[in-house]
Design an enzyme around this catalytic site. Structure first.
Site, PDB file in Angstrom:
ATOM      1  CG  HIS A  28       4.084  59.263  67.642  1.00 31.08           C
ATOM      2  ND1 HIS A  28       3.426  59.861  66.418  1.00 31.08           N
ATOM      3  CD2 HIS A  28       5.300  59.100  67.376  1.00 31.08           C
ATOM      4  CE1 HIS A  28       4.616  59.930  65.677  1.00 31.08           C
ATOM      5  NE2 HIS A  28       5.675  59.348  66.225  1.00 31.08           N
ATOM      6  N   GLY A 139       8.895  52.474  68.668  1.00 34.75           N
ATOM      7  CA  GLY A 139       7.742  51.670  68.018  1.00 34.75           C
ATOM      8  C   GLY A 139       8.518  50.396  67.454  1.00 34.75           C
TER       9      GLY A 139
END
Ligand code: PAF
Length: 268
Positions: A28, A139
């Site tokens: 993250h 992602g």
């Protein structure tokens, strides 16, 4: 949230959203850094943290999903995130509208986890409507999810551009994921076999997908606690299976390590 988004918009500030379910980790952090570069110094980086019940097809999975709001806020502070949006709930009790996609979600995760992508698309659409970002970062680790979100944005004309951040890995290759926290020590070590399988695929270009899948399954299941859910070689743009593994294709895999389900993928 919408009122604050309007303030940013009126001040012509670029807004970049990183949607997350919390339990923030180095993966993250790297997505937040992608967001910061895109927002530039005077833009706004928003991280949303919300464990979205609608995308869990397994209630036990939802129950044990790691939660760590104060550590998450600390990571956001370290990365100079401008706003953390962490709603307690996003749905009306009698909410009855969900988004459905009929092509990209019929395979892989969509097949193993019925309703999962409807839940993901619905919450992401809500987050886009609440935060009104110019850009949003996802992602590459969840490659099918990112492909589905791009399709949603295209087909429903959301005024947002999707950016992808590369998968972050531990030293032994294990893709960093919030679910890794649920693995025991030995399982954690065995989980690294997924990235070895991706590496093996890269060294086997030109092989028939069916043969390669058989070999990868054998390689992965040599680990005593790891069982394959799926291995697929696909065209990167439309996720359709390919017959021969070629450069530019992608391998996507999912496996259970003990009771923890891990996914990974890599470009060939
Ligand atoms: O990738 C995730 O963490 C979630 O699926 C997302 C995009 C935040 C939606 O809940």
């Amino acid at each position: 949230m919408q009122r604050q988004a309007a303030v940013w918009r009126n001040a012509a500030q670029r807004v970049v959203l990183v949607p997350t379910m919390g339990a923030l980790h180095e993966g993250h952090r790297s997505l937040i850094r992608v967001a910061r570069r895109k927002a530039r110094v005077d833009g706004i980086v928003v991280v949303s943290i919300y464990v979205n019940p609608l995308q869990f097809n397994d209630s036990r999975d939802l129950k044990i999903y790691p939660r760590s709001l104060s550590a998450d806020k600390q990571l956001c502070r370290e990365e100079s995130v401008d706003a953390v949006f962490a709603p307690i709930s996003l749905y009306e009790k009698d909410a009855s509208v969900v988004l459905v996609e009929n092509d990209l979600t019929t395979c892989l995760e969509g097949k193993c986890r019925p309703g999962h992508f409807a839940g993901v698309m619905t919450v992401v659409a809500k987050l886009f409507n609440l935060v009104c970002p110019d850009f949003s970062v996802f992602g590459e680790k969840d490659f099918q999810q990112a492909t589905v979100i791009k399709r949603m944005v295209r087909d429903l004309d959301f005024p947002v551009s999707i950016l992808l951040g590369p998968t972050k890995r531990e030293e032994d290759g294990l893709a960093i994921s919030s679910r890794n926290l649920l693995l025991t020590g030995p399982q954690r070590r065995q989980g690294a076999v997924l990235s070895k399988a991706i590496e093996f695929s890269r060294q086997s270009l030109g092989s028939r997908a069916v043969d390669l899948k058989r070999k990868l399954k054998r390689l992965i299941e040599k680990e005593p606690d790891v069982r394959v859910d799926y291995i697929e070689f696909v065209d990167t743009l439309n996720l359709k299976p390919v017959k021969v593994a070629r450069k530019g294709n992608r391998v996507l895999l999912a496996a259970r390590v003990g009771s923890v389900r891990l996914i990974d993928n890599g470009l060939l």
